[in-house]
Design a protein around this motif. Sequence first.
Motif, PDB file in Angstrom:
ATOM      1  N   GLN A   3       0.502  -1.389   0.152  1.00  0.00           N
ATOM      2  CA  GLN A   3       0.071   0.258   0.066  1.00  0.00           C
ATOM      3  C   GLN A   3       0.522   1.377  -0.451  1.00  0.00           C
ATOM      4  O   GLN A   3       1.421   2.167   0.754  1.00  0.00           O
ATOM      5  N   VAL A  60      -4.069   2.747  -2.470  1.00  0.00           N
ATOM      6  CA  VAL A  60      -4.504   3.560  -2.036  1.00  0.00           C
ATOM      7  C   VAL A  60      -5.803   4.221  -2.487  1.00  0.00           C
ATOM      8  O   VAL A  60      -5.218   5.277  -2.702  1.00  0.00           O
ATOM      9  N   HIS A 108      -8.319  -0.491  -0.974  1.00  0.00           N
ATOM     10  CA  HIS A 108      -7.964  -0.296  -2.590  1.00  0.00           C
ATOM     11  C   HIS A 108      -8.438  -2.159  -2.721  1.00  0.00           C
ATOM     12  O   HIS A 108      -9.168  -2.936  -1.792  1.00  0.00           O
ATOM     13  N   ASP A 130       0.722  -0.459   5.117  1.00  0.00           N
ATOM     14  CA  ASP A 130      -0.906  -1.407   4.905  1.00  0.00           C
ATOM     15  C   ASP A 130      -1.122  -1.234   5.724  1.00  0.00           C
ATOM     16  O   ASP A 130      -2.762  -0.599   5.876  1.00  0.00           O
ATOM     17  N   ASP A 145      -5.850   3.418  -7.109  1.00  0.00           N
ATOM     18  CA  ASP A 145      -5.244   2.407  -6.266  1.00  0.00           C
ATOM     19  C   ASP A 145      -4.296   1.641  -7.179  1.00  0.00           C
ATOM     20  O   ASP A 145      -3.547   0.617  -7.254  1.00  0.00           O
TER      21      ASP A 145
END
Length: 577
Positions: A43, A329, A487, A277, A494
């Motif tokens: 992420q 994200v 996401h 993330d 994304d």
Amino acid sequence: MSKLKRSCVLLLAILLPFNFAPLASAQAYEAHPKLVVILVIDQFREDYLERYRADFKPRGFKLFLDHGAYFPDCYYDYANTETAPGHSTIGTGAYTDGHGIGGNEWWDLSRSKDHPVSSVDDERYQLVGMPAGEATTPGASPRNLLASTVGDELRLDTKGQAKLFGVSLKDRAAILTSGATANAAYWIDHTSGRFITSTYYLPQLPDWVTSFDNSGRIEQAKQESGYADTKQFYEEVGRTPAGVSYELDFAKALIQNEQLGKHDVTDLLTLSISSTDLLGHRFGPDSDEQRQMVDMLDTDLDGFFAWLDKNVDGGLGNVWIALSADHGVAPSPAVSAQLGLNAAQWDMKKVIDDLNYAINQKFSPGEKVVYILPHQSLPYLSLNEPSFQRAGINEQEAEQAVQNAIEPEIESLTKKAESKAPAMAKLPPRPILYRSYTRQQLAAGQLPPTDFGRILAHSYSPNGGWYVMLVPAAFQMGPEKGTGTTHYTPYSYDRHVPLAFYGAPFAIGTYHGRVGPVDLAATLASLLGVNQPSASIGHILTQALKPAAAVTYPRKPVVRSRSTTHHRAAAAAKKPE
């Protein structure tokens, strides 16, 4: 001397002035480089590197930005932007339609009827290194990965001499990036934080892993994170900078104990940083917390790269490092909505309940048959195949019925939200279903002949049984708490990730123009002189490569014994003038 011998001597005399030593271009079979590190940050949207560049250390991210080949316009070319597909793509140079991994988990009713299975769950194996007394869970393996990785190809071409390892806090990240032939993949037990593996790789942990787990490093990480008494290492310590330094210390221990970078062929390590993330889901990409995480990660990478420089033969001059991320994200829907974007949040439990009611009305009025399976998240909506079959409904009819019922359901959510809005107030964000596609449509390629259609085609997976793929409008997602986010969509936020390389063959510079994460494996395979992964569709990024003759690597000093030196000196003294 015969005429033939004289001819050979003459030919050698002519050719000797020309240097027949191989060019110093990369060659895995000659250990050029000694070590390749594929660094994946979970992420991690590319714009972090642009926005926070002034914060970075000289040899953290700036190793790539100022001393490497940097591609700021890297985008995934599929719609299912999740962790397992992203790591698979980086390793294989293919998208889901090539490597088969469609999500982090999916329903497989042949293996479990009460919960989805993970992308790497494998009940044929057992976990290795779990603390005594913990509940038994399935082992793990790359059983669902349908393509080889660049690491697999390196192992194949060197007949297993090259060493290949994967490391992450997450099992899927460690396993899917490294591949089927890895010597081992290591990840952590979520509760204790101990590094573990699976009997797919090893019957027991090596002594050095057990020593690391018992060294007190876990307790140190807990103290540094502020969660000294936690029983949930992954969820709490993992989302702090202490989780990053803990993982990098394990990577150092692996490199030292497995002697990576000290063999006659190139070794490869895949290293996925999970903490970004875990924190990002909770606070969002624009939060102060995530910026602090990125800055601390930069500091830790600065130290890790300095460590590599001292602990790999020849230093960083004998190392390549490739950098990317498994997905980007979405901006926090709460923040986006405040700024005026239509960032509606979908209540997926209500969507599933209402769909089950609508399908019952169509196929089994008055009953409460479970047609749509629970415990799932977008973009795929899994159908309960046996329920439809018992009602005499085939896959095409079932998926079409769900697809037809979805749009009215989303419209009802919009009306409900608007009915609660105060008079004369700005209307709240309204859920919009942008598109939906059945599994059969995806499998048959019945998609629009556009760039969007290509992205959808790359998202097809044979896993998951019957399903319908839903594409909400941009900035919309499930009910995230506070400034949290997620996401999974085909939208640029994304799909946008960094791509960068550091090492001898890469020409320093920033290279604009669309590239993809699939290009990472293709480029490394070409430079290493091995086959591209079996399903690779990536391009070799030749624009960022030096001419082969300009590539140099550190050489080991030639060590001669005293006796050898003495004999050569004596021979030279006896040589007639």
